[in-house]
Design a protein around this motif. Structure first.
Motif, PDB file in Angstrom:
ATOM      1  N   LEU A 193      41.538  62.361 -11.688  1.00  0.00           N
ATOM      2  CA  LEU A 193      40.347  62.505 -10.842  1.00  0.00           C
ATOM      3  C   LEU A 193      40.274  63.902 -10.229  1.00  0.00           C
ATOM      4  O   LEU A 193      39.190  64.476 -10.099  1.00  0.00           O
ATOM      5  CB  LEU A 193      40.359  61.440  -9.733  1.00  0.00           C
ATOM      6  N   LEU A 243      39.055  68.248 -17.555  1.00  0.00           N
ATOM      7  CA  LEU A 243      39.653  66.918 -17.672  1.00  0.00           C
ATOM      8  C   LEU A 243      40.022  66.657 -19.118  1.00  0.00           C
ATOM      9  O   LEU A 243      39.175  66.758 -20.009  1.00  0.00           O
ATOM     10  CB  LEU A 243      38.667  65.851 -17.179  1.00  0.00           C
ATOM     11  N   MET A 262      36.152  46.897 -18.359  1.00  0.00           N
ATOM     12  CA  MET A 262      36.378  46.544 -16.955  1.00  0.00           C
ATOM     13  C   MET A 262      35.272  45.684 -16.355  1.00  0.00           C
ATOM     14  O   MET A 262      35.426  45.144 -15.272  1.00  0.00           O
ATOM     15  CB  MET A 262      36.565  47.816 -16.112  1.00  0.00           C
ATOM     16  N   PHE A 278      40.230  46.031  -9.103  1.00  0.00           N
ATOM     17  CA  PHE A 278      40.193  46.958 -10.237  1.00  0.00           C
ATOM     18  C   PHE A 278      41.423  47.876 -10.230  1.00  0.00           C
ATOM     19  O   PHE A 278      41.923  48.250 -11.290  1.00  0.00           O
ATOM     20  CB  PHE A 278      38.938  47.844 -10.179  1.00  0.00           C
ATOM     21  N   PHE A 279      41.862  48.257  -9.037  1.00  0.00           N
ATOM     22  CA  PHE A 279      42.837  49.347  -8.933  1.00  0.00           C
ATOM     23  C   PHE A 279      44.248  48.897  -8.587  1.00  0.00           C
ATOM     24  O   PHE A 279      45.152  49.723  -8.551  1.00  0.00           O
ATOM     25  CB  PHE A 279      42.348  50.369  -7.899  1.00  0.00           C
ATOM     26  N   PRO A 284      40.714  60.322 -22.442  1.00  0.00           N
ATOM     27  CA  PRO A 284      39.666  59.556 -23.137  1.00  0.00           C
ATOM     28  C   PRO A 284      38.322  59.686 -22.440  1.00  0.00           C
ATOM     29  O   PRO A 284      38.243  59.999 -21.254  1.00  0.00           O
ATOM     30  CB  PRO A 284      40.196  58.112 -23.060  1.00  0.00           C
ATOM     31  N   HIS A 322      48.853  59.128 -12.063  1.00  0.00           N
ATOM     32  CA  HIS A 322      48.024  59.560 -13.194  1.00  0.00           C
ATOM     33  C   HIS A 322      46.547  59.589 -12.789  1.00  0.00           C
ATOM     34  O   HIS A 322      45.832  60.561 -13.069  1.00  0.00           O
ATOM     35  CB  HIS A 322      48.239  58.611 -14.376  1.00  0.00           C
ATOM     36  N   ASP A 366      29.821  47.464  -7.829  1.00  0.00           N
ATOM     37  CA  ASP A 366      31.190  48.009  -7.851  1.00  0.00           C
ATOM     38  C   ASP A 366      31.135  49.531  -7.819  1.00  0.00           C
ATOM     39  O   ASP A 366      31.919  50.185  -7.127  1.00  0.00           O
ATOM     40  CB  ASP A 366      31.931  47.557  -9.114  1.00  0.00           C
ATOM     41  N   MET A 375      27.386  59.723 -14.358  1.00  0.00           N
ATOM     42  CA  MET A 375      28.424  59.015 -15.120  1.00  0.00           C
ATOM     43  C   MET A 375      28.246  57.504 -15.049  1.00  0.00           C
ATOM     44  O   MET A 375      28.938  56.775 -15.762  1.00  0.00           O
ATOM     45  CB  MET A 375      29.813  59.399 -14.590  1.00  0.00           C
ATOM     46  N   ILE A 389      32.381  46.556 -15.032  1.00  0.00           N
ATOM     47  CA  ILE A 389      31.970  47.147 -13.754  1.00  0.00           C
ATOM     48  C   ILE A 389      30.467  46.976 -13.562  1.00  0.00           C
ATOM     49  O   ILE A 389      29.672  47.301 -14.448  1.00  0.00           O
ATOM     50  CB  ILE A 389      32.365  48.643 -13.716  1.00  0.00           C
ATOM     51  N   ASN A 402      47.871  53.129 -12.479  1.00  0.00           N
ATOM     52  CA  ASN A 402      48.908  54.172 -12.446  1.00  0.00           C
ATOM     53  C   ASN A 402      48.397  55.236 -11.464  1.00  0.00           C
ATOM     54  O   ASN A 402      47.645  56.132 -11.844  1.00  0.00           O
ATOM     55  CB  ASN A 402      49.093  54.736 -13.853  1.00  0.00           C
TER      56      ASN A 402
HETATM   57  C1  HEM Z   1      31.640  58.345 -10.918  1.00  0.00           C
HETATM   58  C2  HEM Z   1      32.452  57.302 -10.934  1.00  0.00           C
HETATM   59  C3  HEM Z   1      33.808  57.295 -11.621  1.00  0.00           C
HETATM   60  C4  HEM Z   1      34.558  58.320 -12.092  1.00  0.00           C
HETATM   61  C5  HEM Z   1      34.236  59.806 -12.037  1.00  0.00           C
HETATM   62  C6  HEM Z   1      35.766  57.742 -12.657  1.00  0.00           C
HETATM   63  C7  HEM Z   1      36.780  58.479 -13.234  1.00  0.00           C
HETATM   64  C8  HEM Z   1      37.938  57.945 -13.760  1.00  0.00           C
HETATM   65  C9  HEM Z   1      39.006  58.710 -14.366  1.00  0.00           C
HETATM   66  C10 HEM Z   1      39.013  60.228 -14.541  1.00  0.00           C
HETATM   67  C11 HEM Z   1      39.964  57.849 -14.739  1.00  0.00           C
HETATM   68  C12 HEM Z   1      41.302  58.201 -15.426  1.00  0.00           C
HETATM   69  C13 HEM Z   1      41.126  58.115 -16.926  1.00  0.00           C
HETATM   70  C14 HEM Z   1      42.417  58.450 -17.678  1.00  0.00           C
HETATM   71  O1  HEM Z   1      43.302  57.600 -17.751  1.00  0.00           O
HETATM   72  O2  HEM Z   1      42.525  59.566 -18.153  1.00  0.00           O
HETATM   73  C15 HEM Z   1      39.525  56.524 -14.364  1.00  0.00           C
HETATM   74  C16 HEM Z   1      40.245  55.365 -14.565  1.00  0.00           C
HETATM   75  C17 HEM Z   1      39.906  54.160 -13.995  1.00  0.00           C
HETATM   76  N1  HEM Z   1      38.743  53.836 -13.365  1.00  0.00           N
HETATM   77 FE1  HEM Z   1      37.203  55.089 -13.013  1.00  0.00          FE
HETATM   78  N2  HEM Z   1      35.719  56.395 -12.513  1.00  0.00           N
HETATM   79  C18 HEM Z   1      34.553  56.075 -11.876  1.00  0.00           C
HETATM   80  C19 HEM Z   1      34.113  54.814 -11.536  1.00  0.00           C
HETATM   81  C20 HEM Z   1      34.895  53.699 -11.569  1.00  0.00           C
HETATM   82  C21 HEM Z   1      34.526  52.421 -11.001  1.00  0.00           C
HETATM   83  C22 HEM Z   1      33.177  52.125 -10.333  1.00  0.00           C
HETATM   84  C23 HEM Z   1      35.590  51.596 -11.176  1.00  0.00           C
HETATM   85  C24 HEM Z   1      35.743  50.167 -10.742  1.00  0.00           C
HETATM   86  C25 HEM Z   1      35.161  49.683  -9.679  1.00  0.00           C
HETATM   87  C26 HEM Z   1      36.626  52.340 -11.877  1.00  0.00           C
HETATM   88  C27 HEM Z   1      37.849  51.836 -12.244  1.00  0.00           C
HETATM   89  C28 HEM Z   1      38.812  52.548 -12.922  1.00  0.00           C
HETATM   90  C29 HEM Z   1      40.115  51.993 -13.277  1.00  0.00           C
HETATM   91  C30 HEM Z   1      40.616  50.583 -12.947  1.00  0.00           C
HETATM   92  C31 HEM Z   1      40.803  52.998 -13.974  1.00  0.00           C
HETATM   93  C32 HEM Z   1      42.191  52.908 -14.618  1.00  0.00           C
HETATM   94  C33 HEM Z   1      43.240  53.251 -13.588  1.00  0.00           C
HETATM   95  C34 HEM Z   1      44.644  53.232 -14.223  1.00  0.00           C
HETATM   96  O3  HEM Z   1      45.106  52.161 -14.585  1.00  0.00           O
HETATM   97  O4  HEM Z   1      45.259  54.301 -14.336  1.00  0.00           O
HETATM   98  N3  HEM Z   1      36.161  53.594 -12.095  1.00  0.00           N
HETATM   99  N4  HEM Z   1      38.292  56.615 -13.777  1.00  0.00           N
END
Ligand code: HEM
Length: 154
Positions: free
Chosen positions: A82, A96, A108, A69-70, A99, A77, A114, A146, A110, A74
């Motif tokens: 976070l 925050l 994704m 996933f990661f 989007p 960012h 995951d 969330m 998920i 970026n």
């Molecule tokens: C409580 C759980 C989670 C929180 C609080 C969270 C929070 C966030 C936040 C704040 C962003 C940045 C959004 C932006 O661009 O402004 C983000 C992006 C993302 N999250 Fe999560 N997320 C959570 C769970 C997950 C899970 C379980 C996955 C996958 C297993 C995931 C995968 C991703 C990915 C791949 C991105 C984009 C990263 C990038 O390309 O910059 N997230 N998430």
């Protein structure tokens, strides 16, 4: 790092509780505002959260359960977003901007496993930073609702 049985049980209980009340709250408004910044302070304020999210994202990129996933994320960012998010939900002076969580994660695919893996990686980071266990659980309780916005896989 081995995660002890007790945190796993508490995490499971937290997620079960949140799941059972899922229909009672709206997606983004389900994060409970805290009355003060005590939890934010227990995480070391903004510097502590910045360090924590730096470590967390580096772990997400290499953990075999989450790296797919990661790997193209970026990272600067993501770490900044976070940090703002955990600052906000722990009662700190941040908001925050960006989007909605549902939009960010919509495509994704998920699954619950995951999501749980990501939470376990966060527990590793919090343990590594010496965050008290009670504070860890309060932060997880803020984040757990969330899952409704994030888990879209079958
Ligand atoms: C409580 C759980 C989670 C929180 C609080 C969270 C929070 C966030 C936040 C704040 C962003 C940045 C959004 C932006 O661009 O402004 C983000 C992006 C993302 N999250 Fe999560 N997320 C959570 C769970 C997950 C899970 C379980 C996955 C996958 C297993 C995931 C995968 C991703 C990915 C791949 C991105 C984009 C990263 C990038 O390309 O910059 N997230 N998430």
């Amino acid at each position: 790092m081995k995660i002890s049985r007790t945190p796993r049980l508490l995490l499971a209980a937290t997620l079960a509780l949140v799941t059972s009340t899922a229909s009672l709250a709206q997606a983004t408004s389900s994060v409970v505002p805290l009355p003060n910044d005590a939890l934010f302070q227990q995480f070391g304020g903004k510097p502590g959260l910045t360090k924590l999210m730096d470590d967390f994202v580096e772990r997400l990129v290499v953990d075999p359960r989450t790296e797919r996933f990661f790997k193209n994320a970026n990272k600067p960012h993501l770490k900044a977003q976070l940090t703002d998010q955990l600052c906000e939900v722990s009662g700190g002076p941040c908001k925050l901007k960006g989007p909605a969580m549902a939009d960010v994660h919509a495509e994704m695919g998920i699954h619950k496993g995951d999501f749980n893996a990501l939470v376990e990686v966060l527990q590793q980071s919090m343990n590594a930073q010496g965050i008290p266990f009670s504070a860890q659980n309060r932060m997880l309780a803020q984040l757990a609702p969330m899952h409704r916005d994030i888990i879209t896989g079958e």
